[in-house]
Design a protein around this motif. Structure first.
Motif, PDB file in Angstrom:
ATOM      1  N   PHE A   1      -0.483  -0.054  -0.347  1.00 42.94           N
ATOM      2  CA  PHE A   1      -1.078  -1.379  -0.350  1.00 42.94           C
ATOM      3  C   PHE A   1      -2.584  -1.293  -0.118  1.00 42.94           C
ATOM      4  N   THR A  22      -2.673  -6.315  -2.187  1.00 46.67           N
ATOM      5  CA  THR A  22      -2.268  -6.043  -3.566  1.00 46.67           C
ATOM      6  C   THR A  22      -1.636  -4.658  -3.618  1.00 46.67           C
ATOM      7  N   TYR A  23      -0.706  -4.497  -4.511  1.00 46.87           N
ATOM      8  CA  TYR A  23       0.036  -3.232  -4.599  1.00 46.87           C
ATOM      9  C   TYR A  23      -0.519  -2.364  -5.716  1.00 46.87           C
ATOM     10  N   ARG A 185       6.494   0.226   7.040  1.00 50.31           N
ATOM     11  CA  ARG A 185       6.526   1.035   5.820  1.00 50.31           C
ATOM     12  C   ARG A 185       7.948   1.486   5.445  1.00 50.31           C
ATOM     13  N   ASP A 194       7.930  -1.470  -8.941  1.00 53.80           N
ATOM     14  CA  ASP A 194       6.586  -2.023  -8.806  1.00 53.80           C
ATOM     15  C   ASP A 194       6.587  -3.545  -8.672  1.00 53.80           C
ATOM     16  N   ALA A 197       7.348  -4.582  -5.149  1.00 46.34           N
ATOM     17  CA  ALA A 197       6.223  -4.333  -4.254  1.00 46.34           C
ATOM     18  C   ALA A 197       5.106  -5.348  -4.476  1.00 46.34           C
ATOM     19  N   GLN A 198       4.879  -5.743  -5.731  1.00 41.59           N
ATOM     20  CA  GLN A 198       3.858  -6.746  -6.028  1.00 41.59           C
ATOM     21  C   GLN A 198       4.225  -8.097  -5.418  1.00 41.59           C
ATOM     22  N   TRP A 200       6.127  -8.488  -2.812  1.00 39.51           N
ATOM     23  CA  TRP A 200       6.002  -8.319  -1.365  1.00 39.51           C
ATOM     24  C   TRP A 200       4.546  -8.480  -0.943  1.00 39.51           C
ATOM     25  N   ALA A 201       3.614  -7.991  -1.753  1.00 41.49           N
ATOM     26  CA  ALA A 201       2.196  -8.116  -1.440  1.00 41.49           C
ATOM     27  C   ALA A 201       1.783  -9.580  -1.378  1.00 41.49           C
TER      28      ALA A 201
END
Length: 248
Positions: A1, A22-23, A185, A194, A197-198, A200-201
């Motif tokens: 991140f 941002t991821y 983490r 991806d 994760a995006q 989640w960001a």
């Protein structure tokens, strides 16, 4: 991140505090360049070498301000392994800078710049001479030499706060904001790909921005989702941003 943040307004700015996570799938400098596409100005960073890519832009419109907390940490680590008078001297000078910064918290950018020119610059000038003299005295491969080499490497960026009251003496606001992400983490391995994760960001950005604005995150997210489900217009989305959110 990756994180971009403003703390709880340590200088007297008018914009609300916020953080944007941002991821990226790696630590390549290309990711930093992509994330900051269109950005120009001063970027406050740690010593991560990937940011140097931004300095190679043809427009030359980005300058880097470095972090005195990282410089201080290098000297502090030296003192933990035994007697280290040179490192102790360096820590004392850095501490003097931080005492001044404590007095300047909450002032306008112009006031901070003027005070730094008057009070902090003389300390910086003495520190620069001290740094050169002691680098000549110790082995570059010794722990003390390595710490001094680090400070010298980033010296120009470390001094940038003297001439700009908007710049902090360190990037601890980002360090504090990203700490929950680092602690979480292992729990975040569920992201899976991806896109996860995006997403989640985005959620992490909203939660940490709520915290900076004194808003309870769970209540905020619940209210926003209810508003969206209830037909809140997309054209009025600004009303649902954390700093515009009406507390119950």
């Amino acid at each position: 991140f990756w994180a971009l943040a403003r703390d709880d307004r340590p200088w007297g700015g008018e914009d609300p505090p916020g953080v944007a996570f941002t991821y990226a799938p790696g630590r390549s400098g290309q990711h930093a360049d992509n994330i900051l596409k269109g950005f120009n100005g001063t970027l406050q960073v740690d010593g991560y070498a990937g940011y140097n890519r931004l300095l190679k832009r043809p427009t030359q419109d980005v300058v880097l301000a470095y972090c005195w907390a990282h410089a201080r940490r290098k000297l502090h680590d030296v003192t933990q392994s035994g007697a280290a008078p040179i490192a102790q001297e360096g820590l004392a000078q850095i501490q003097a800078l931080y005492r001044i910064e404590k007095d300047l918290r909450g002032l306008t950018a112009d006031q901070r710049r003027a005070a730094r020119q008057e009070r902090s610059k003389p300390i910086i000038d003495v520190f620069e001479l001290w740094l050169a003299q002691n680098r000549a005295r110790v082995s570059a491969k010794s722990p003390t030499g390595e710490a001094l080499k680090y400070i010298a490497k980033y010296w120009e960026g470390l001094c940038r706060f003297i001439g700009d009251g908007r710049i902090e003496v360190d990037n601890n606001p980002v360090e504090r904001t990203i700490r929950p992400i680092a602690l979480n983490r292992k729990n975040a391995l569920f992201a899976g790909h991806d896109a996860g994760a995006q997403n989640w960001a985005v959620i992490a950005s909203l939660i940490e921005t709520c915290k900076l604005n004194g808003i309870e995150p769970h209540g905020y997210l619940s209210a926003v989702l209810k508003a969206i489900a209830g037909g809140h217009k997309q054209t009025d989305i600004k009303e649902l941003l954390p700093w515009n959110y009406a507390k119950p």
